[in-house]
Each structure stands twice: as C-alpha cells, then as structure tokens.
Design an enzyme around this catalytic site. Sequence first.
Site, short mmCIF file in Angstrom:
data_model
loop_
_atom_site.label_atom_id
_atom_site.label_comp_id
_atom_site.label_asym_id
_atom_site.label_seq_id
_atom_site.Cartn_x
_atom_site.Cartn_y
_atom_site.Cartn_z
CG HIS A 17 3.62 -7.09 16.37
ND1 HIS A 17 4.95 -8.07 16.14
CD2 HIS A 17 3.46 -6.08 14.74
CE1 HIS A 17 5.82 -7.26 14.82
NE2 HIS A 17 4.79 -6.50 14.55
CE LYS A 41 11.02 -5.49 7.42
NZ LYS A 41 9.73 -5.58 8.25
NE ARG A 90 7.46 1.12 15.94
CZ ARG A 90 8.19 0.15 15.25
NH1 ARG A 90 8.79 -0.61 15.77
NH2 ARG A 90 8.00 -0.03 13.62
CB SER A 127 10.18 -7.09 14.33
OG SER A 127 9.07 -7.83 14.68
O1 PNS Z 1 6.19 -6.04 9.05
P1 PNS Z 1 6.30 -5.41 7.78
O2 PNS Z 1 7.65 -5.85 7.05
O3 PNS Z 1 7.01 -3.80 7.91
O4 PNS Z 1 5.14 -5.02 5.96
C1 PNS Z 1 4.85 -5.03 5.18
C2 PNS Z 1 4.13 -5.57 4.48
C3 PNS Z 1 4.81 -7.84 4.36
C4 PNS Z 1 2.34 -5.32 5.47
C5 PNS Z 1 4.40 -5.71 2.62
O5 PNS Z 1 5.42 -5.74 2.80
C6 PNS Z 1 3.57 -5.86 2.13
O6 PNS Z 1 2.25 -5.48 1.75
N1 PNS Z 1 3.73 -7.25 1.17
C7 PNS Z 1 2.51 -7.72 0.47
C8 PNS Z 1 3.07 -8.03 -0.36
C9 PNS Z 1 2.74 -5.87 -1.06
O7 PNS Z 1 1.01 -5.79 -1.63
N2 PNS Z 1 3.09 -5.65 -1.39
C10 PNS Z 1 3.12 -3.97 -2.02
C11 PNS Z 1 2.35 -3.03 -0.87
S1 PNS Z 1 2.10 -1.38 -1.40
#
Ligand code: PNS
Length: 157
Positions: A17, A41, A90, A127
């Site tokens: 990150h 998650k 990645r 992570s």
């Molecule tokens: O590190 P991650 O868990 O892969 O990140 C995913 C994340 C948190 C960026 C995604 O789940 C997200 O954007 N969550 C916020 C809610 C939202 O906007 N959901 C629609 C995504 S298209």
Amino acid sequence: MTIAVLPGSFDPVTLGHVDIVTRAAALFETVIIAVAHNSTKQPLLDVATRVRLATEAVAHLPAVTVEATDGLLVEFCRERGATAIVKGLRGGADYDYERPMALMNRSLTGIETVFITGDPALAHVASSLVRDVARHGGDIGPFVPTGVAATVREALA
Ligand code: PNS
C-alpha cells in the site's frame, strides 16, 4: 487541485500500500486514503486501528491524508472533490477483482479509476497473506510498516 482517493480495507496497511500511495502522491496534488467498508470481509482490526496504522505509515508523505468512510465510495469521492480513484495492481488477478468495481464506480458518477502497477518486489505482499502468516506465528515485519506487526500480534492474541 487534483485530488485522488485511494480506497481499501487496509487490514492491515502493508508496504505494498505504501508503495502505491507513494507513486500516487507523485501524480496527484492530494491523495486521500479511504479506509472503507468491504461488505464481503470481516476485518481483523477495527476501523480506528486501521486508520491509525495507515496514518503512521504515510506520515512522511505531506500530500497524503487518511480517513474512514462507511458509505458508498463514490459519494465520499464527490464530497471530497476527488476526480479519480487510485488502485494498485500486482497482477492479473487484481485486475479481474478491481475491474468490476472500477466500472461500477464510473457508472455511478463518472469517476475514473487509475491503476498503478506496484513494485514487483512486493507482488506477494497482500493484507490477507500478512494476516495468515501472523496467525500461524510467522514474522510479518518485512512486509508491513513499523508498528504494524506488533498491533496485528496484539489483535490475534
Ligand atoms: O481492500 P479491499 O477490501 O479490496 O477494498 C474494497 C473496497 C473497500 C474499496 C470496496 O469494497 C468499496 O469501495 N467499499 C465501499 C462501499 C462501496 O462503494 N461499494 C461499491 C463498490 S463498486
């Protein structure tokens, strides 16, 4: 003023990150790390801890701030005046995972997602793997910023 949002779970923040946010900070005037809620998650660390660790990890980058958000990412971006979402890649699996989210976010408000290719030396740093190594007693120190390993150990104790 170009503002980008770099969202993720950051459970915990890793050197991968930090690599991506460092590259993003060279492209945008301001980068906001958004510690967001991923409904698929169940995080190990609470939001406040994830925000604290990420804030400490980017303290040397003046253009980078860290905030928590529990709503829709595109709304957060709109409220902050961000013109781009930044994500790190990645490899191909990351692209397959990120592409639908990028398309959905663009569909919702028109916001673009900019993908940055991470340092290949950190291609194995995720992570989820860091948590797994720590859970099984391995040393995660080489993969995370200072202070993260101790906090993860405490959370698992
Ligand atoms: O590190 P991650 O868990 O892969 O990140 C995913 C994340 C948190 C960026 C995604 O789940 C997200 O954007 N969550 C916020 C809610 C939202 O906007 N959901 C629609 C995504 S298209």
